[in-house]
Write a protein that holds these residues in place. Structure first.
Motif: not given
Length: 434
Positions: A156, A245, A241, A154, A212, A210, A179, A243, A181, A234, A236
């Protein structure tokens, strides 16, 4: 203290930094007839290497871990260019014309060239130091990131600029869950317009990435691994939210490595200030490449450019001025990025207030976006349209007035869109001026 290296006893031209610009200065000095000593100081070990592949080819599955070198080792020996690897410059004594090196020695210089480039802008949120949180600027950075990009990881990515999106493409191709960001409302917002941003956003989404937007990262949280180290788990954002990671890449821009110059009292302002010949506020010291800020000879704007073209062009001007030889004519800046196999090429520097004209249909995968400033062609973005890219470089350099209606018609060559001239004759005029 070293008084010189190579042949002869005179103090050398010392070049601090062995990226594209530093190596090009050394090569340019020899090509323009410099017979004195040249010393290239490289903070990294090994041969100087190319940087663009670090976020592209080097991350591909199955790619070799070796990056392409800028010059083979024999080149430096043949040209009499001495190299110090794994050494940095700690300070400059401008009155004594010496540089204190990290190994404790002091190096005299006849002329000093600062080509220290830039570094990744660091994350300043809690958890930024956790294992698995990475930036990308060096070969070692790329190799460590490549090791982490395993199928199913995963990922980010904070920031949707060139580096962030190139890594997103490489991560998706390696089977990662990606993802992105981004604090702004679209990708590559600093360097391009909404039509190009929209095209690349859709391109990435087709490959499973994805996005955001409006995401302000507030923390990175971790957990203790079996090895006892704290690893990222993760990310934040401001609205709370979270995510998941395993890998976090900070792609939030770069900072110029200007501290050596600033500490020596040279004029700096988000980059070392240089003139058209690469001279700093000290006539014995030059600067070249990403670390510099200068006045554009094209549009008069103060700018700091992060591109290979500028690094090489400035290196040529520095070598020319030191040797008293002519430099090449100023070239329109140009840039490129490759994402999911699609190449975006840009000529000129876009301003946010420029008029935006789309040539062609983005859905078809071949189009250009023309930017007019005061009616004149200021920049162009091209996707799969090399003809527009080459033509636009000439027209930007000429400051050509463009007819917006003609420019918007992809069936009319861009060279035929010069305002006030029948479009069948405009191409001949553009060719004559080039």
């Amino acid at each position: 203290m070293r008084s010189g290296t190579g042949t002869g006893n005179a103090a050398p031209v010392v070049i601090v930094g062995a990226g594209h610009s530093g190596v090009a200065v050394a090569a340019g000095l020899r090509a323009k007839g410099w017979e004195g000593c040249i010393l290239l100081i490289d903070a990294e070990n090994g041969l100087p290497y190319e940087r663009p592949p670090l976020s592209k080819e080097l991350l591909k599955d199955g790619a070799t871990d070796e990056s392409a070198v800028l010059r083979k080792e024999r080149f430096y020996a043949d040209k009499g260019i001495d190299r110090l690897a794994g050494v940095t410059a700690a300070s400059i004594d401008r009155n004594g014309r010496t540089v204190l090196l990290s190994d404790g020695t002091r190096q005299a210089y006849h002329r000093l060239v600062i080509a220290t480039g830039s570094r990744a802008r660091p994350l300043t949120v809690p958890g930024a130091g956790l294992q698995g949180v990475r930036s990308l600027r060096t070969r070692d950075d790329a190799l460590e990131l490549k090791r982490l990009l395993v199928p199913g990881a995963r990922v980010a990515i904070i920031g949707a600029g060139y580096i962030g999106l190139e890594v997103a493409a490489a991560s998706a191709a390696r089977g990662c869950e990606v993802t992105v960001l981004e604090f702004q409302d679209r990708v590559m917002s600093r360097v391009t317009s909404a039509p190009v941003s929209c095209y690349f956003e859709k391109l990435h989404m087709r490959h499973g990435v994805r996005f955001v937007f409006g995401a302000a990262v507030t923390s990175i949280d971790g957990e203790q691994s079996f090895q006892g180290e704290q690893r990222a788990q993760s990310v934040t954002v401001a609205d709370g939210t979270v995510f998941p990671a395993d890998v976090v890449l900070a792609g939030i821009g770069v900072l110029p490595n200007q501290e050596l110059a600033a500490d020596a009292g040279l004029d700096c302002r988000d980059g070392i200030l240089v003139d058209g010949d690469g001279r700093t506020s000290d006539p014995a010291i030059y600067a070249s490449g990403d670390v510099t800020r200068f006045t554009s000879p094209i549009d008069g704007a103060s700018q700091r450019l992060e591109c290979i073209q500028n690094a090489l062009a400035q290196a040529d001007r520095v070598a020319a001025h030191i040797t008293g030889q002519p430099a090449a004519e100023p070239e329109v800046p140009w840039f490129w990025t490759v994402q999911h196999g699609v190449r975006l090429q840009t000529a000129g520097v876009r301003h946010r207030e420029d008029q935006v004209i789309v040539r062609g249909e983005p859905a078809g995968g071949k189009f250009s976006v023309v930017y007019l400033r005061g009616g004149r062609l200021a920049a162009v973005d091209t996707i799969a349209n090399l003809a527009d890219f080459r033509t636009a470089k000439r027209l930007v350099a000429q400051g050509a007035l463009i007819d917006p209606a003609l420019a918007a018609d992809p069936g009319i060559p861009l060279a035929d869109a010069i305002a006030g001239i029948p479009h069948h004759a405009a191409a001949d005029l553009a060719a004559a001026r080039s």
